[in-house]
Design a protein around this motif. Structure first.
Motif, PDB file in Angstrom:
ATOM      1  N   TYR A   1       0.836  -1.208   0.000  1.00  0.00           N
ATOM      2  CA  TYR A   1       0.000   0.000   0.000  1.00  0.00           C
ATOM      3  C   TYR A   1       0.868   1.254   0.000  1.00  0.00           C
ATOM      4  CZ  TYR A   1      -3.080   3.658   1.757  1.00  0.00           C
ATOM      5  OH  TYR A   1      -3.758   4.841   1.918  1.00  0.00           O
ATOM      6  N   PHE A   2       1.882   1.274   0.881  1.00  0.00           N
ATOM      7  CA  PHE A   2       2.738   2.464   0.967  1.00  0.00           C
ATOM      8  C   PHE A   2       3.531   2.686  -0.324  1.00  0.00           C
ATOM      9  CE2 PHE A   2       2.069   4.433   4.865  1.00  0.00           C
ATOM     10  CZ  PHE A   2       1.927   3.508   5.880  1.00  0.00           C
ATOM     11  N   ILE A   3       3.962   1.601  -0.961  1.00  0.00           N
ATOM     12  CA  ILE A   3       4.769   1.745  -2.174  1.00  0.00           C
ATOM     13  C   ILE A   3       3.885   2.197  -3.349  1.00  0.00           C
ATOM     14  CG2 ILE A   3       6.122   0.457  -3.905  1.00  0.00           C
ATOM     15  CD1 ILE A   3       7.168  -1.228  -1.486  1.00  0.00           C
ATOM     16  N   LEU A   4       2.699   1.573  -3.473  1.00  0.00           N
ATOM     17  CA  LEU A   4       1.853   1.864  -4.639  1.00  0.00           C
ATOM     18  C   LEU A   4       1.180   3.232  -4.555  1.00  0.00           C
ATOM     19  CD1 LEU A   4       0.186  -1.645  -5.071  1.00  0.00           C
ATOM     20  CD2 LEU A   4       1.945  -0.626  -6.531  1.00  0.00           C
ATOM     21  N   PHE A   5       0.859   3.671  -3.345  1.00  0.00           N
ATOM     22  CA  PHE A   5       0.079   4.902  -3.202  1.00  0.00           C
ATOM     23  C   PHE A   5       0.844   6.013  -2.480  1.00  0.00           C
ATOM     24  CE2 PHE A   5      -3.731   3.190  -4.900  1.00  0.00           C
ATOM     25  CZ  PHE A   5      -3.778   1.862  -4.512  1.00  0.00           C
ATOM     26  N   HIS A   6       2.167   5.979  -2.545  1.00  0.00           N
ATOM     27  CA  HIS A   6       2.931   6.933  -1.731  1.00  0.00           C
ATOM     28  C   HIS A   6       2.635   8.380  -2.120  1.00  0.00           C
ATOM     29  CE1 HIS A   6       5.588   6.288  -5.204  1.00  0.00           C
ATOM     30  NE2 HIS A   6       6.025   7.496  -4.982  1.00  0.00           N
ATOM     31  N   ASN A   7       2.352   8.636  -3.408  1.00  0.00           N
ATOM     32  CA  ASN A   7       2.054  10.024  -3.809  1.00  0.00           C
ATOM     33  C   ASN A   7       0.772  10.538  -3.174  1.00  0.00           C
ATOM     34  OD1 ASN A   7       4.308  10.434  -5.394  1.00  0.00           O
ATOM     35  ND2 ASN A   7       3.360   9.488  -7.180  1.00  0.00           N
ATOM     36  N   LYS A   8      -0.277   9.712  -3.233  1.00  0.00           N
ATOM     37  CA  LYS A   8      -1.569  10.100  -2.649  1.00  0.00           C
ATOM     38  C   LYS A   8      -1.449  10.235  -1.133  1.00  0.00           C
ATOM     39  CE  LYS A   8      -4.194   9.815  -6.377  1.00  0.00           C
ATOM     40  NZ  LYS A   8      -4.657  11.033  -7.024  1.00  0.00           N
ATOM     41  N   ILE A   9      -0.717   9.318  -0.520  1.00  0.00           N
ATOM     42  CA  ILE A   9      -0.550   9.360   0.947  1.00  0.00           C
ATOM     43  C   ILE A   9       0.169  10.641   1.336  1.00  0.00           C
ATOM     44  CG2 ILE A   9       0.534   8.243   2.932  1.00  0.00           C
ATOM     45  CD1 ILE A   9       0.257   5.582   1.369  1.00  0.00           C
ATOM     46  N   PHE A  10       1.175  10.993   0.560  1.00  0.00           N
ATOM     47  CA  PHE A  10       1.927  12.224   0.809  1.00  0.00           C
ATOM     48  C   PHE A  10       0.990  13.426   0.730  1.00  0.00           C
ATOM     49  CE2 PHE A  10       5.562  14.957   0.840  1.00  0.00           C
ATOM     50  CZ  PHE A  10       5.272  16.012  -0.013  1.00  0.00           C
ATOM     51  N   ALA A  11       0.163  13.473  -0.308  1.00  0.00           N
ATOM     52  CA  ALA A  11      -0.757  14.601  -0.499  1.00  0.00           C
ATOM     53  C   ALA A  11      -1.765  14.687   0.645  1.00  0.00           C
ATOM     54  CB  ALA A  11      -1.499  14.453  -1.829  1.00  0.00           C
TER      55      ALA A  11
ATOM     56  N   THR B   1      -8.938  14.105  -4.961  1.00  0.00           N
ATOM     57  CA  THR B   1      -8.534  12.868  -4.271  1.00  0.00           C
ATOM     58  C   THR B   1      -9.599  12.495  -3.233  1.00  0.00           C
ATOM     59  OG1 THR B   1      -6.213  13.475  -4.497  1.00  0.00           O
ATOM     60  CG2 THR B   1      -6.719  11.805  -2.849  1.00  0.00           C
ATOM     61  N   LYS B   2      -9.978  11.235  -3.220  1.00  0.00           N
ATOM     62  CA  LYS B   2     -10.977  10.783  -2.230  1.00  0.00           C
ATOM     63  C   LYS B   2     -10.259  10.564  -0.888  1.00  0.00           C
ATOM     64  CE  LYS B   2     -14.563   8.767  -5.173  1.00  0.00           C
ATOM     65  NZ  LYS B   2     -14.200   9.395  -6.431  1.00  0.00           N
ATOM     66  N   THR B   3     -10.133  11.660  -0.149  1.00  0.00           N
ATOM     67  CA  THR B   3      -9.310  11.609   1.077  1.00  0.00           C
ATOM     68  C   THR B   3      -9.914  10.694   2.135  1.00  0.00           C
ATOM     69  OG1 THR B   3     -10.444  13.582   1.874  1.00  0.00           O
ATOM     70  CG2 THR B   3      -8.335  13.918   0.763  1.00  0.00           C
ATOM     71  N   SER B   4     -11.244  10.573   2.151  1.00  0.00           N
ATOM     72  CA  SER B   4     -11.870   9.730   3.186  1.00  0.00           C
ATOM     73  C   SER B   4     -11.469   8.270   2.990  1.00  0.00           C
ATOM     74  CB  SER B   4     -13.394   9.865   3.147  1.00  0.00           C
ATOM     75  OG  SER B   4     -13.865   9.496   1.880  1.00  0.00           O
ATOM     76  N   ILE B   5     -11.336   7.850   1.727  1.00  0.00           N
ATOM     77  CA  ILE B   5     -10.926   6.464   1.460  1.00  0.00           C
ATOM     78  C   ILE B   5      -9.503   6.247   1.967  1.00  0.00           C
ATOM     79  CG2 ILE B   5     -10.354   4.786  -0.344  1.00  0.00           C
ATOM     80  CD1 ILE B   5     -12.658   5.925  -1.973  1.00  0.00           C
ATOM     81  N   TYR B   6      -8.612   7.190   1.666  1.00  0.00           N
ATOM     82  CA  TYR B   6      -7.219   7.046   2.099  1.00  0.00           C
ATOM     83  C   TYR B   6      -7.116   7.102   3.613  1.00  0.00           C
ATOM     84  CZ  TYR B   6      -5.725   7.173  -2.695  1.00  0.00           C
ATOM     85  OH  TYR B   6      -5.545   6.857  -4.010  1.00  0.00           O
ATOM     86  N   ASN B   7      -7.931   7.949   4.247  1.00  0.00           N
ATOM     87  CA  ASN B   7      -7.912   8.003   5.713  1.00  0.00           C
ATOM     88  C   ASN B   7      -8.402   6.694   6.311  1.00  0.00           C
ATOM     89  OD1 ASN B   7      -6.842  10.561   6.156  1.00  0.00           O
ATOM     90  ND2 ASN B   7      -8.842  11.552   5.916  1.00  0.00           N
ATOM     91  N   ASN B   8      -9.447   6.106   5.718  1.00  0.00           N
ATOM     92  CA  ASN B   8      -9.962   4.821   6.227  1.00  0.00           C
ATOM     93  C   ASN B   8      -8.948   3.700   6.041  1.00  0.00           C
ATOM     94  OD1 ASN B   8     -12.388   5.833   7.135  1.00  0.00           O
ATOM     95  ND2 ASN B   8     -13.486   5.420   5.228  1.00  0.00           N
TER      96      ASN B   8
END
Lengths: 283, 93
Positions: A156-166, A179-186
């Protein structure tokens, strides 16, 4: 036997190899996760969730099932609820964590005392709270679960590191840009729940925050770049855990407390290096 | 390490059968045939205990108040369909 002979001897036991494998995987995840939690000011969430996990372990002990089957789902659900509660602003971050933390700890300990079938309650509780020997008494299920869950977390961290950073640095902007921030937060809440449950095996319920927070803070002291902070935090976390496990085996100290003591020592070193760098810059 | 090793011996005994161990702890007894060794872990909160048996008549069990080191082999025996595991002691130090 000298130290190296002793280490060689201990490495002949498969429970020691299991401890090292799981210790490396857990500390790697904690090192990475810690950076995001510290930056989003969720440093104490590990503490709160670990106490909830302790409550779940108590129920598992009473019911007589493997603690992972109860700890994991309950901790994940509470992590999602906690992050939602604080994002909606109805209860402040620190109050929500404090409520859950002490409540779960008290209820868990009460239930273990009233309903426990074990004659040695204090050892069951002590081992869960401080992780004194849990990492050296892992079952095959614990090891395989740790490996599978760590792969999921790292992927997860490797594939989505850009979105996680944002989402970490500027959630409002990330939301505004689609960006669907609620999905990333969940998803982050689920990952926090998983890592907390795994980390309890290494350092116990009470010391998990240290495993999450100290490597990240040490890295932030030395580096300003996001990538370097994550890399350094991961390396420091893994090295400290390995050192802590070996020192604990060689000198008979509790594993969790030893790892945290090394984390503190490394943090102080990094702090001193930062001060020296600043003085050199001024001069 | 001693606590962890003993717990692992009891959780997965097949990996440790016929291996030799040196264990430090207190010797206890139920007053007749059953003897055991016990001790604690690094934080003194978790206890371990394991049955010990002496088959060589020239070796006697130490006083139950002593902190001793026992050298022995991990064995199993089956009684009434139930397998039990113990340390067959060859020497007390």
């Amino acid at each position: 036997m000298n130290i190296f002979e002793k280490i060689g001897y201990y490495l002949g036991f498969d429970f020691v190899i299991n401890a090292l494998i799981v210790g490396v995987l857990i500390s790697l995840c904690c090192g990475i996760l810690g950076v995001f939690l510290v930056l989003k000011r969720y440093s104490m969430i590990g503490d709160g969730l670990s106490h909830v996990a302790f409550g779940a372990t108590s129920i598992a002990m009473i019911v007589g099932i493997a603690d992972m089957y109860l700890m994991l789902p309950i901790t994940i659900v509470v992590a999602i609820l906690l992050i939602r509660m604080t994002n909606r602003g109805k209860v402040k971050n620190d109050s929500a964590i404090a409520m859950l933390s002490v409540g779960a700890l008290a209820i868990g300990y009460l239930l273990v005392n009233i309903f426990s079938s074990s004659a040695n309650i204090s050892s069951d509780v002590c081992s869960t709270l401080f992780g004194s020997t849990s990492i050296l008494t892992l079952s095959s299920l614990d090891v395989w679960l740790s490996i599978v869950l760590t792969i999921f977390v790292l992927a997860y961290f490797i594939l989505f590191h850009n979105k996680i950073f944002a989402v970490t640095f500027d959630e409002s902007f990330a939301k505004a840009s689609g960006t669907k921030t609620s999905i990333y937060n969940n998803i982050m809440a689920v990952i926090v729940g998983i890592i907390i449950v795994l980390a309890m095996k290494l350092v116990g319920s009470l010391l998990i925050s240290a495993l999450i927070v100290f490597p990240a803070l040490s890295a932030i002291r030395l580096f300003k770049s996001y990538k370097l902070v994550i890399i350094f935090a991961s390396i420091v976390s893994v090295v400290n855990s390995i050192l802590g496990i070996f020192i604990s085996m060689l000198w008979g100290t509790p594993v969790g407390a030893t790892i945290v003591a090394i984390d503190i020592f490394v943090y102080v070193i990094c702090w001193c290096i930062e001060i020296i760098k600043q003085e050199i810059k001024k001069a | 390490m001693q606590y962890s090793t003993i717990i692992n011996m009891q959780n997965t005994p097949s990996k440790y059968i016929n291996k030799t161990f040196k264990i430090r702890g207190r010797v206890g007894s139920n007053g007749s045939a059953y003897h055991y060794m016990s001790g604690t872990d690094a934080t003194n909160c978790c206890n371990w205990s394991i049955e010990i048996r002496v088959v060589d008549s020239s070796i006697s069990y130490p006083s139950t108040t002593n902190n001793v080191i026992a050298l022995g082999t991990y064995k199993s025996s089956k009684v009434n369909g139930r397998t039990s595991y113990y340390i067959q002691v060859s020497d007390f130090m």
